[in-house]
Design a protein around this motif. Structure first.
Motif, mmCIF file in Angstrom:
data_model
loop_
_atom_site.group_PDB
_atom_site.id
_atom_site.type_symbol
_atom_site.label_atom_id
_atom_site.label_comp_id
_atom_site.label_asym_id
_atom_site.label_seq_id
_atom_site.Cartn_x
_atom_site.Cartn_y
_atom_site.Cartn_z
ATOM 1 N N TRP A 60 0.344 15.182 -52.915
ATOM 2 C CA TRP A 60 -1.066 15.383 -53.215
ATOM 3 C C TRP A 60 -1.458 16.848 -53.122
ATOM 4 C CZ3 TRP A 60 -4.342 11.031 -50.582
ATOM 5 C CH2 TRP A 60 -3.900 9.798 -51.035
ATOM 6 N N GLY A 61 -0.492 17.738 -53.140
ATOM 7 C CA GLY A 61 -0.823 19.146 -53.055
ATOM 8 C C GLY A 61 -1.517 19.515 -51.761
ATOM 9 N N TRP A 62 -1.396 18.658 -50.774
ATOM 10 C CA TRP A 62 -1.962 18.890 -49.428
ATOM 11 C C TRP A 62 -3.474 19.010 -49.432
ATOM 12 C CZ3 TRP A 62 0.416 18.186 -44.941
ATOM 13 C CH2 TRP A 62 1.795 18.082 -44.977
ATOM 14 N N CYS A 63 -4.162 18.345 -50.343
ATOM 15 C CA CYS A 63 -5.619 18.453 -50.413
ATOM 16 C C CYS A 63 -6.351 17.404 -49.596
ATOM 17 C CB CYS A 63 -6.083 18.345 -51.865
ATOM 18 S SG CYS A 63 -5.489 19.694 -52.864
ATOM 19 N N ARG A 64 -5.762 16.279 -49.416
ATOM 20 C CA ARG A 64 -6.459 15.199 -48.698
ATOM 21 C C ARG A 64 -6.684 15.596 -47.246
ATOM 22 N NH1 ARG A 64 -4.465 11.403 -45.328
ATOM 23 N NH2 ARG A 64 -2.347 11.850 -45.985
ATOM 24 N N GLN A 65 -7.935 15.536 -46.802
ATOM 25 C CA GLN A 65 -8.257 15.833 -45.413
ATOM 26 C C GLN A 65 -8.416 14.556 -44.588
ATOM 27 O OE1 GLN A 65 -11.708 18.352 -46.438
ATOM 28 N NE2 GLN A 65 -10.700 19.911 -45.191
ATOM 29 N N GLN A 66 -8.979 13.532 -45.198
ATOM 30 C CA GLN A 66 -9.249 12.301 -44.459
ATOM 31 C C GLN A 66 -7.974 11.677 -43.898
ATOM 32 O OE1 GLN A 66 -12.336 11.201 -43.710
ATOM 33 N NE2 GLN A 66 -13.131 12.957 -44.809
ATOM 34 N N ASN A 67 -8.031 11.298 -42.650
ATOM 35 C CA ASN A 67 -6.944 10.610 -41.966
ATOM 36 C C ASN A 67 -5.677 11.456 -41.856
ATOM 37 O OD1 ASN A 67 -6.103 8.372 -40.503
ATOM 38 N ND2 ASN A 67 -5.090 7.454 -42.247
ATOM 39 N N ARG A 68 -5.813 12.767 -41.888
ATOM 40 C CA ARG A 68 -4.679 13.659 -41.679
ATOM 41 C C ARG A 68 -4.379 13.753 -40.195
ATOM 42 N NH1 ARG A 68 -1.223 15.006 -45.568
ATOM 43 N NH2 ARG A 68 -2.266 15.846 -47.350
ATOM 44 N N ASP A 69 -3.130 13.943 -39.892
ATOM 45 C CA ASP A 69 -2.720 14.276 -38.540
ATOM 46 C C ASP A 69 -3.359 15.618 -38.185
ATOM 47 O OD1 ASP A 69 -0.776 15.813 -36.663
ATOM 48 O OD2 ASP A 69 -0.143 13.721 -36.482
ATOM 49 N N ALA A 70 -3.748 15.786 -36.942
ATOM 50 C CA ALA A 70 -4.415 17.016 -36.506
ATOM 51 C C ALA A 70 -3.570 18.252 -36.805
ATOM 52 C CB ALA A 70 -4.722 16.940 -35.009
ATOM 53 N N ARG A 71 -2.257 18.114 -36.787
ATOM 54 C CA ARG A 71 -1.378 19.260 -37.061
ATOM 55 C C ARG A 71 -1.356 19.618 -38.538
ATOM 56 N NH1 ARG A 71 3.330 16.154 -34.090
ATOM 57 N NH2 ARG A 71 2.232 14.626 -35.342
ATOM 58 N N GLU A 72 -1.667 18.662 -39.404
ATOM 59 C CA GLU A 72 -1.668 18.905 -40.846
ATOM 60 C C GLU A 72 -3.019 19.351 -41.382
ATOM 61 O OE1 GLU A 72 1.543 15.489 -42.182
ATOM 62 O OE2 GLU A 72 -0.594 15.060 -42.284
ATOM 63 N N LEU A 73 -4.073 19.027 -40.673
ATOM 64 C CA LEU A 73 -5.421 19.261 -41.183
ATOM 65 C C LEU A 73 -5.709 20.720 -41.545
ATOM 66 C CD1 LEU A 73 -7.976 17.873 -42.014
ATOM 67 C CD2 LEU A 73 -8.794 18.069 -39.663
ATOM 68 N N THR A 77 -7.043 21.808 -45.283
ATOM 69 C CA THR A 77 -8.298 22.521 -45.473
ATOM 70 C C THR A 77 -8.062 23.832 -46.214
ATOM 71 O OG1 THR A 77 -9.199 21.515 -43.474
ATOM 72 C CG2 THR A 77 -10.279 23.512 -44.264
ATOM 73 N N ARG A 78 -7.030 24.549 -45.843
ATOM 74 C CA ARG A 78 -6.680 25.815 -46.511
ATOM 75 C C ARG A 78 -6.276 25.553 -47.965
ATOM 76 N NH1 ARG A 78 -7.264 30.837 -47.599
ATOM 77 N NH2 ARG A 78 -5.404 32.117 -47.623
ATOM 78 N N SER A 79 -5.606 24.458 -48.211
ATOM 79 C CA SER A 79 -5.169 24.122 -49.562
ATOM 80 C C SER A 79 -6.351 23.967 -50.510
ATOM 81 C CB SER A 79 -4.352 22.840 -49.533
ATOM 82 O OG SER A 79 -3.940 22.486 -50.821
ATOM 83 N N ILE A 80 -7.392 23.322 -50.054
ATOM 84 C CA ILE A 80 -8.583 23.153 -50.903
ATOM 85 C C ILE A 80 -9.146 24.513 -51.286
ATOM 86 C CG2 ILE A 80 -10.975 22.341 -50.910
ATOM 87 C CD1 ILE A 80 -9.961 19.950 -49.224
ATOM 88 N N ASP A 81 -9.229 25.416 -50.314
ATOM 89 C CA ASP A 81 -9.720 26.763 -50.587
ATOM 90 C C ASP A 81 -8.827 27.474 -51.607
ATOM 91 O OD1 ASP A 81 -11.271 29.226 -50.123
ATOM 92 O OD2 ASP A 81 -9.456 29.904 -49.074
ATOM 93 N N LEU A 82 -7.507 27.356 -51.444
ATOM 94 C CA LEU A 82 -6.582 28.015 -52.363
ATOM 95 C C LEU A 82 -6.690 27.473 -53.780
ATOM 96 C CD1 LEU A 82 -3.428 28.395 -50.093
ATOM 97 C CD2 LEU A 82 -4.951 30.213 -50.890
ATOM 98 N N TRP A 83 -6.851 26.158 -53.913
ATOM 99 C CA TRP A 83 -7.006 25.563 -55.255
ATOM 100 C C TRP A 83 -8.240 26.136 -55.939
ATOM 101 C CZ3 TRP A 83 -4.085 23.176 -58.559
ATOM 102 C CH2 TRP A 83 -2.996 22.419 -58.121
ATOM 103 N N GLN A 84 -9.344 26.204 -55.214
ATOM 104 C CA GLN A 84 -10.582 26.695 -55.808
ATOM 105 C C GLN A 84 -10.469 28.180 -56.152
ATOM 106 O OE1 GLN A 84 -13.129 25.272 -52.630
ATOM 107 N NE2 GLN A 84 -13.808 23.557 -53.879
ATOM 108 N N ARG A 85 -9.871 28.973 -55.282
ATOM 109 C CA ARG A 85 -9.703 30.403 -55.538
ATOM 110 C C ARG A 85 -8.760 30.653 -56.712
ATOM 111 N NH1 ARG A 85 -7.989 32.849 -50.177
ATOM 112 N NH2 ARG A 85 -6.773 34.067 -51.623
#
Length: 131
Positions: A60-73, A77-85
């Motif tokens: 999923w390109g690491w975009c999903r935030q919901q139900n992520r392990d705390a270590r992955e979150l 979150t950074r992935s969403i920013d990178l996609w938009q940028r």
């Protein structure tokens, strides 16, 4: 409707030199090559099949935030920013759309787990609503 894949024609000849070699033309490989090249490195990207059409269908390109392990979150979150940028930097429509995610449950134990995750998500800056 999914954006059509663009066929990228390349030479079968490998470069004689490279500062970095990225193996795999999925989402991670492409972005690794992109950001290395932006830093001025000469990058060779090697893919056994079609760029963007092999493993990308399974992640999923690491975009999903919901139900992520705390270590992955933080990575999600950074992935969403990178996609938009990336879209803004290149002027390309990547097809990335930020939208919601919905989970349904009628199991009290599962719902209690979602309450715990929601409370954690608030501390991590992730917007989560339970209806």
């Amino acid at each position: 409707m999914r954006a059509p894949l663009q066929k990228i024609e390349t030479s079968g000849e490998l470069p004689q030199t490279a500062d970095a070699v990225v193996i795999g033309g999925g989402i991670v490989g492409i972005f690794a090559a992109y950001y290395l090249a932006r830093r001025g490195l000469k990058v060779a990207l090697v893919e056994k099949g079609r760029v963007g059409a092999e493993q990308s269908s399974r992640n999923w390109g690491w975009c999903r935030q919901q139900n992520r392990d705390a270590r992955e979150l933080p990575m999600a979150t950074r992935s969403i920013d990178l996609w938009q940028r990336f879209g803004a930097e290149t002027g390309e429509d990547t097809g990335f759309r930020r939208c919601g995610l919905l989970y349904l449950s009628n199991d009290d134990t599962e719902l209690a787990g979602w309450v715990r995750w929601r409370d954690f998500a608030k501390t991590a800056g992730v917007t989560t609503h339970m209806l």
